[in-house]
Design an enzyme around this catalytic site. Structure first.
Site, short mmCIF file in Angstrom:
data_model
loop_
_atom_site.label_atom_id
_atom_site.label_comp_id
_atom_site.label_asym_id
_atom_site.label_seq_id
_atom_site.Cartn_x
_atom_site.Cartn_y
_atom_site.Cartn_z
N ASP A 178 2.49 -5.70 -0.40
CA ASP A 178 2.25 -4.15 0.53
C ASP A 178 2.34 -4.81 1.79
OD1 ASP A 178 0.88 -2.13 1.79
OD2 ASP A 178 -0.88 -2.90 1.73
N ASP A 232 0.38 -3.62 5.44
CA ASP A 232 -0.71 -3.86 6.53
C ASP A 232 -1.54 -4.09 5.82
OD1 ASP A 232 -0.10 -2.47 8.41
OD2 ASP A 232 0.27 -0.23 7.33
N ARG A 258 0.61 8.63 6.15
CA ARG A 258 -0.25 9.33 7.37
C ARG A 258 -0.29 10.83 7.66
NH1 ARG A 258 3.93 8.89 13.22
NH2 ARG A 258 4.19 6.11 11.85
C1 BG6 Z 1 -0.23 2.04 5.28
C2 BG6 Z 1 -1.32 1.67 6.01
O1 BG6 Z 1 0.69 0.49 4.79
O2 BG6 Z 1 1.05 2.84 6.21
C3 BG6 Z 1 -2.96 2.57 6.51
O3 BG6 Z 1 -2.24 0.77 4.63
C4 BG6 Z 1 -1.29 3.48 7.01
O4 BG6 Z 1 -3.73 2.93 7.20
C5 BG6 Z 1 0.03 3.98 6.81
O5 BG6 Z 1 -1.94 5.11 7.59
C6 BG6 Z 1 0.47 5.06 7.68
O6 BG6 Z 1 0.77 4.43 8.27
P1 BG6 Z 1 2.02 4.75 9.64
O7 BG6 Z 1 2.06 3.60 10.37
O8 BG6 Z 1 3.20 5.21 9.07
O9 BG6 Z 1 1.46 5.56 10.53
MG MG Z 2 -2.36 -1.96 2.76
#
Ligand code: BG6
Ligand code: MG
Length: 215
Positions: free
Chosen positions: A11, A13, A51
């Site tokens: 993963d 984030d 999101r």
């Molecule tokens: C995930 C995160 O990896 O991606 C979430 O854990 C985040 O917190 C999600 O909302 C979507 O990310 P993005 O960058 O497409 O808004």
């Molecule tokens: Mg994560």
């Protein structure tokens, strides 16, 4: 028990990089704008999900209904806050042990993939100059069913020519561990104590992980 490990799926984030906090702060601003109280405990439910699903959760928390138009506007605004907050992202934002583990995997001939719900994942991997380490990146743009569906990890395994039971999935989110389990992957929970009794293996940091024990 896992077969001999051939691939690692990370993963992004909260596992490779500290951006989970930037997501939280950005969502907090959105929640405030629509008068919903939102704290780090609530945010655990958002970790790992897409999101749009995140905004749905915030609306649920505040018992709010909004127009489709405002929904789209808030998604765009959140992403703007988020991208602004990571403008200067660089290798100092990597979590401890990332480079060492990616290097060990390469030395041992294991493939590595990113399996992230974020639509910004590719951009961030490139900013961090990590492309070299990954044979594939599966992100929020590539899947129909986001985590906790296993699609993102199944695609990663398939692109590495590995079976799920030949891969390890590194996750910091409950939704991500659920996705790994649903796909038949062994999960390694990282840096989130809530995963202690949920993931197959739990470590506080990637620095603790001994790849030799799995390969
Ligand atoms: C995930 C995160 O990896 O991606 C979430 O854990 C985040 O917190 C999600 O909302 C979507 O990310 P993005 O960058 O497409 O808004
Ligand atoms: Mg994560």
């Amino acid at each position: 028990m896992n077969d001999k490990t051939k691939g690692l799926i990370f993963d992004l984030d909260g596992v490779l990089v500290t951006t989970e906090y930037n997501h939280f702060v950005s969502w907090k601003k959105i929640a405030k704008a629509i008068d919903v109280s939102f704290n780090e405990h609530d945010n655990e439910q958002l970790k790992g999900i897409s999101r749009a699903d995140s905004l749905k959760k915030i609306l649920e928390l505040g018992n709010k209904a909004i127009s489709e138009e405002l929904f789209e506007e808030l998604l765009a605004q959140k992403n703007e806050f988020y991208l602004n907050s990571i403008k200067k992202i660089n290798r100092s934002n990597l979590l401890p042990g990332v480079i060492e583990l990616l290097q060990s995997a390469a030395q041992m001939g294991l493939k590595c993939a990113v399996g992230s719900s974020s639509r910004n994942a590719r951009f961030i991997v490139t900013k961090l100059e990590l492309d070299f380490y990954f044979s594939t990146i599966v992100d929020g743009n590539d899947v129909t069913f986001p985590k906790p569906s296993p699609e993102v990890f199944l695609k990663g395994a398939q692109r590495m020519n590995c079976q799920p039971n030949e891969c390890l999935v590194f996750e910091d989110a409950l939704s991500g561990v659920a996705a790994a389990r649903a796909g038949g992957f062994m999960s390694i929970g990282v840096g989130n104590p809530l995963l202690k009794n949920v993931a197959d293996v739990y470590i506080d940091s990637l620095t603790e992980f001994r790849l030799e024990a799995y390969a």
